[in-house]
Design a protein around this motif. Structure first.
Motif, PDB file in Angstrom:
ATOM      1  N   PHE A  26     -13.317  -2.241   3.663  1.00  0.00           N
ATOM      2  CA  PHE A  26     -12.182  -2.237   2.672  1.00  0.00           C
ATOM      3  C   PHE A  26     -12.737  -2.863   1.458  1.00  0.00           C
ATOM      4  CE2 PHE A  26      -8.285  -2.453   5.818  1.00  0.00           C
ATOM      5  CZ  PHE A  26      -8.687  -1.120   6.283  1.00  0.00           C
ATOM      6  N   VAL A  27     -13.468  -3.967   1.574  1.00  0.00           N
ATOM      7  CA  VAL A  27     -13.938  -4.577   0.344  1.00  0.00           C
ATOM      8  C   VAL A  27     -14.810  -3.828  -0.387  1.00  0.00           C
ATOM      9  CG1 VAL A  27     -15.316  -6.828  -0.645  1.00  0.00           C
ATOM     10  CG2 VAL A  27     -13.655  -6.972   1.222  1.00  0.00           C
ATOM     11  N   ARG A  28     -15.859  -3.068   0.220  1.00  0.00           N
ATOM     12  CA  ARG A  28     -16.722  -2.331  -0.469  1.00  0.00           C
ATOM     13  C   ARG A  28     -16.120  -1.177  -1.153  1.00  0.00           C
ATOM     14  NH1 ARG A  28     -19.582   1.208   3.138  1.00  0.00           N
ATOM     15  NH2 ARG A  28     -20.449   1.996   1.434  1.00  0.00           N
ATOM     16  N   PHE A  29     -14.589  -0.877  -0.829  1.00  0.00           N
ATOM     17  CA  PHE A  29     -14.127   0.123  -1.556  1.00  0.00           C
ATOM     18  C   PHE A  29     -13.069  -0.231  -2.562  1.00  0.00           C
ATOM     19  CE2 PHE A  29     -16.078   3.183   1.499  1.00  0.00           C
ATOM     20  CZ  PHE A  29     -15.914   4.183   1.193  1.00  0.00           C
ATOM     21  N   GLY A  30     -13.176  -1.666  -2.856  1.00  0.00           N
ATOM     22  CA  GLY A  30     -12.173  -2.178  -3.884  1.00  0.00           C
ATOM     23  C   GLY A  30     -10.805  -2.831  -3.445  1.00  0.00           C
ATOM     24  N   GLY A  31     -10.915  -3.154  -1.834  1.00  0.00           N
ATOM     25  CA  GLY A  31      -9.426  -3.440  -1.327  1.00  0.00           C
ATOM     26  C   GLY A  31      -9.417  -4.876  -1.758  1.00  0.00           C
ATOM     27  N   GLN A  32      -8.019  -5.263  -2.107  1.00  0.00           N
ATOM     28  CA  GLN A  32      -7.603  -6.496  -2.292  1.00  0.00           C
ATOM     29  C   GLN A  32      -6.644  -6.846  -0.844  1.00  0.00           C
ATOM     30  OE1 GLN A  32      -6.407  -7.547  -6.386  1.00  0.00           O
ATOM     31  NE2 GLN A  32      -6.450  -5.500  -6.678  1.00  0.00           N
ATOM     32  N   PHE A  33      -7.074  -7.957  -0.127  1.00  0.00           N
ATOM     33  CA  PHE A  33      -6.269  -8.177   0.887  1.00  0.00           C
ATOM     34  C   PHE A  33      -4.694  -8.791   0.713  1.00  0.00           C
ATOM     35  CE2 PHE A  33     -10.295  -7.373   2.897  1.00  0.00           C
ATOM     36  CZ  PHE A  33      -9.917  -6.983   3.948  1.00  0.00           C
ATOM     37  N   MET A  34      -4.029  -8.537   1.300  1.00  0.00           N
ATOM     38  CA  MET A  34      -2.490  -8.989   1.439  1.00  0.00           C
ATOM     39  C   MET A  34      -1.977  -9.170   2.589  1.00  0.00           C
ATOM     40  SD  MET A  34      -0.322  -6.098  -0.159  1.00  0.00           S
ATOM     41  CE  MET A  34       1.099  -6.648   0.744  1.00  0.00           C
ATOM     42  N   GLU A  35      -0.899  -9.836   2.637  1.00  0.00           N
ATOM     43  CA  GLU A  35      -0.239 -10.248   4.052  1.00  0.00           C
ATOM     44  C   GLU A  35       1.266 -10.221   3.758  1.00  0.00           C
ATOM     45  OE1 GLU A  35      -0.627 -13.275   7.692  1.00  0.00           O
ATOM     46  OE2 GLU A  35      -2.379 -12.401   6.830  1.00  0.00           O
ATOM     47  N   THR A  36       2.080  -9.493   4.919  1.00  0.00           N
ATOM     48  CA  THR A  36       3.518  -9.689   4.631  1.00  0.00           C
ATOM     49  C   THR A  36       3.966 -10.308   5.889  1.00  0.00           C
ATOM     50  OG1 THR A  36       3.435  -7.518   5.399  1.00  0.00           O
ATOM     51  CG2 THR A  36       3.759  -7.945   3.247  1.00  0.00           C
ATOM     52  N   PRO A  37       5.134 -10.985   6.382  1.00  0.00           N
ATOM     53  CA  PRO A  37       5.658 -11.483   7.523  1.00  0.00           C
ATOM     54  C   PRO A  37       5.773 -10.266   8.535  1.00  0.00           C
ATOM     55  CG  PRO A  37       7.033 -12.396   5.694  1.00  0.00           C
ATOM     56  CD  PRO A  37       6.072 -10.971   5.179  1.00  0.00           C
ATOM     57  N   VAL A  38       5.675 -10.944   9.821  1.00  0.00           N
ATOM     58  CA  VAL A  38       5.903  -9.787  11.006  1.00  0.00           C
ATOM     59  C   VAL A  38       7.285  -9.359  11.172  1.00  0.00           C
ATOM     60  CG1 VAL A  38       3.677 -10.828  12.065  1.00  0.00           C
ATOM     61  CG2 VAL A  38       6.069 -11.629  12.650  1.00  0.00           C
ATOM     62  N   PHE A  39       8.259 -10.273  10.505  1.00  0.00           N
ATOM     63  CA  PHE A  39       9.563  -9.630  10.527  1.00  0.00           C
ATOM     64  C   PHE A  39      10.102  -9.376   9.179  1.00  0.00           C
ATOM     65  CE2 PHE A  39       9.844 -14.354  11.064  1.00  0.00           C
ATOM     66  CZ  PHE A  39      10.274 -14.891   9.948  1.00  0.00           C
ATOM     67  N   GLU A  40      10.967  -8.205   8.962  1.00  0.00           N
ATOM     68  CA  GLU A  40      11.701  -8.057   7.683  1.00  0.00           C
ATOM     69  C   GLU A  40      13.173  -8.077   7.809  1.00  0.00           C
ATOM     70  OE1 GLU A  40      10.473  -7.139   4.751  1.00  0.00           O
ATOM     71  OE2 GLU A  40       8.332  -7.238   4.885  1.00  0.00           O
ATOM     72  N   LEU A  41      13.882  -7.987   6.853  1.00  0.00           N
ATOM     73  CA  LEU A  41      15.306  -7.723   6.983  1.00  0.00           C
ATOM     74  C   LEU A  41      15.619  -6.543   7.630  1.00  0.00           C
ATOM     75  CD1 LEU A  41      16.387  -9.312   3.241  1.00  0.00           C
ATOM     76  CD2 LEU A  41      16.883 -10.395   5.552  1.00  0.00           C
ATOM     77  N   ARG A  42      16.555  -6.453   8.354  1.00  0.00           N
ATOM     78  CA  ARG A  42      16.882  -5.091   8.908  1.00  0.00           C
ATOM     79  C   ARG A  42      17.148  -4.086   7.839  1.00  0.00           C
ATOM     80  NH1 ARG A  42      20.628  -1.715  11.561  1.00  0.00           N
ATOM     81  NH2 ARG A  42      19.924  -1.274  13.721  1.00  0.00           N
ATOM     82  N   ASP A  43      17.915  -4.428   6.903  1.00  0.00           N
ATOM     83  CA  ASP A  43      18.318  -3.458   5.883  1.00  0.00           C
ATOM     84  C   ASP A  43      17.178  -2.966   5.175  1.00  0.00           C
ATOM     85  OD1 ASP A  43      21.097  -3.871   6.581  1.00  0.00           O
ATOM     86  OD2 ASP A  43      21.161  -5.093   4.710  1.00  0.00           O
ATOM     87  N   ILE A  44      15.847  -3.625   5.011  1.00  0.00           N
ATOM     88  CA  ILE A  44      14.723  -3.114   4.577  1.00  0.00           C
ATOM     89  C   ILE A  44      13.907  -2.056   5.433  1.00  0.00           C
ATOM     90  CG2 ILE A  44      12.376  -3.518   3.921  1.00  0.00           C
ATOM     91  CD1 ILE A  44      14.259  -4.768   2.032  1.00  0.00           C
ATOM     92  N   LEU A  45      14.207  -2.112   6.711  1.00  0.00           N
ATOM     93  CA  LEU A  45      13.463  -1.139   7.712  1.00  0.00           C
ATOM     94  C   LEU A  45      14.132   0.019   7.931  1.00  0.00           C
ATOM     95  CD1 LEU A  45      11.559  -3.584  10.197  1.00  0.00           C
ATOM     96  CD2 LEU A  45      10.572  -2.614   8.006  1.00  0.00           C
ATOM     97  N   MET A  46      15.574   0.003   7.873  1.00  0.00           N
ATOM     98  CA  MET A  46      16.444   0.778   8.372  1.00  0.00           C
ATOM     99  C   MET A  46      16.209   2.355   7.272  1.00  0.00           C
ATOM    100  SD  MET A  46      17.568   0.381  11.350  1.00  0.00           S
ATOM    101  CE  MET A  46      16.409  -0.636  11.885  1.00  0.00           C
ATOM    102  N   ASP A  47      16.523   3.331   7.888  1.00  0.00           N
ATOM    103  CA  ASP A  47      16.719   4.449   7.094  1.00  0.00           C
ATOM    104  C   ASP A  47      15.299   4.974   6.462  1.00  0.00           C
ATOM    105  OD1 ASP A  47      19.300   4.617   7.494  1.00  0.00           O
ATOM    106  OD2 ASP A  47      19.764   3.354   5.971  1.00  0.00           O
ATOM    107  N   LYS A  48      14.083   4.323   7.156  1.00  0.00           N
ATOM    108  CA  LYS A  48      12.719   4.786   6.588  1.00  0.00           C
ATOM    109  C   LYS A  48      11.979   5.748   7.598  1.00  0.00           C
ATOM    110  CE  LYS A  48      13.510   1.813   2.889  1.00  0.00           C
ATOM    111  NZ  LYS A  48      14.606   1.188   3.636  1.00  0.00           N
ATOM    112  N   TYR A  49      12.557   5.619   8.863  1.00  0.00           N
ATOM    113  CA  TYR A  49      11.666   5.976   9.971  1.00  0.00           C
ATOM    114  C   TYR A  49      12.120   7.429  10.592  1.00  0.00           C
ATOM    115  CZ  TYR A  49       9.154   1.867   9.042  1.00  0.00           C
ATOM    116  OH  TYR A  49       8.268   0.841   8.635  1.00  0.00           O
ATOM    117  N   GLY A  50      13.116   7.697  10.214  1.00  0.00           N
ATOM    118  CA  GLY A  50      14.013   8.819  10.871  1.00  0.00           C
ATOM    119  C   GLY A  50      14.409   8.644  12.362  1.00  0.00           C
ATOM    120  N   GLU A  51      13.924   9.498  13.360  1.00  0.00           N
ATOM    121  CA  GLU A  51      14.242   9.441  14.540  1.00  0.00           C
ATOM    122  C   GLU A  51      13.575   8.291  15.180  1.00  0.00           C
ATOM    123  OE1 GLU A  51      11.665  12.842  16.848  1.00  0.00           O
ATOM    124  OE2 GLU A  51      13.302  13.324  15.749  1.00  0.00           O
ATOM    125  N   GLU A  52      12.461   7.828  14.585  1.00  0.00           N
ATOM    126  CA  GLU A  52      11.887   6.636  15.137  1.00  0.00           C
ATOM    127  C   GLU A  52      12.426   5.383  14.956  1.00  0.00           C
ATOM    128  OE1 GLU A  52       8.680   7.357  16.754  1.00  0.00           O
ATOM    129  OE2 GLU A  52       9.380   9.398  16.413  1.00  0.00           O
TER     130      GLU A  52
END
Length: 265
Positions: A26-52
């Motif tokens: 990842f670093v060799r290809f110029g990647g910059q590491f970041m991290e997000t929380p393991v949980f999100e607001l429900r409204d953020i995740l809904m309507d993004k994955y279809g039947e999943e």
């Protein structure tokens, strides 16, 4: 708990070696590491994955917030970009490694867990590039990175499948799939490596297309060979040639981008 497992010291040595190899590339290809929380607001995740969406884990309501465990690392990245796009330069090569959670039917012997790790590398552009070829170069870079990672981990004993959504949309149009059915039918196609064709065909019919259209889709998804051989087969396909003759820009662009991607690789 079902769908989870413990990792002893021996397992951790192997995993840490794998992670170090992946992160190094990842670093060799110029990647910059970041991290997000393991949980999100429900409204953020809904309507993004279809039947999943049914596989998303809800977390008990905390005060005024309704939360969910993250399903993947992609939607949290999109939320991060929306909130912080003024703090980094485009293109942004986002590198992440983290746990994700899915309320799936676990299949431990095949590695289908409810808690597992994903390693993501996304090239994010916040504006259209002046040269559209830059987008093909982005695709080439992510494919090349995936090949490097797999070679470092397991040698050459793998097959890499390359997806082109624009080309898939053109094929589904040929197969008389209505626009409002493209997403659910694409979801069914994604399961071809997990289920028998008879089950996939029935799912497609249940989702609103006729059996003849499903068989036309099978005709295209059965194409095999190296990327160059697949491209040549598609170029010589009667249906796709008809769309090119009709000056269908989506089909023309998809085939041109596929050709350029292979040349860059």
């Amino acid at each position: 708990a079902r769908g989870t497992r413990d990792y002893g010291p021996g397992d951790m040595i192997i995993r840490e070696q794998m992670m170090q190899s992946i992160k190094r590339n990842f670093v060799r290809f110029g990647g910059q590491f970041m991290e997000t929380p393991v949980f999100e607001l429900r409204d953020i995740l809904m309507d993004k994955y279809g039947e999943e969406e049914k596989l998303i884990y809800d977390v008990a309501k905390q005060e005024t917030e309704t939360l969910c465990l993250r399903y993947d690392l992609t939607v949290p990245l999109a939320r991060f970009i929306a909130m912080n796009h003024n703090t980094f330069k485009s293109p942004f090569k986002a590198a992440r490694c983290g746990r994700v959670y899915r309320r799936d039917q676990p299949y431990m012997t095949k590695g289908r867990l409810r808690e597992f790790w994903q390693c993501d590398f996304d090239i994010v552009r916040t504006a259209e590039p002046l040269n559209k070829l830059d987008l093909v170069l982005d695709d080439m870079e992510t494919v090349a990175l995936t090949i490097e990672n797999l070679r470092d981990l397991i040698g050459d004993a793998f097959v890499l499948l390359i997806n082109n959504r624009q080309l898939l949309d053109s094929i589904l149009e040929i197969c008389r799939v209505p626009m409002d059915k493209i997403k659910p039918i694409s979801s069914a196609i994604d399961k071809l490596d997990k289920k028998e064709w008879s089950e996939i065909k029935q799912e497609m019919v249940d989702k609103g297309i006729d059996a003849e259209s499903a068989e036309m889709i099978r005709r295209f998804t059965s194409i095999r060979g190296t990327p160059a051989q697949v491209l040549e087969t598609l170029r010589n396909d009667t249906y796709l040639q008809a769309k090119i003759a009709a000056n269908d820009q989506n089909t023309i662009a998809a085939l041109q981008e596929f050709d350029l991607l292979l040349k860059f690789l």
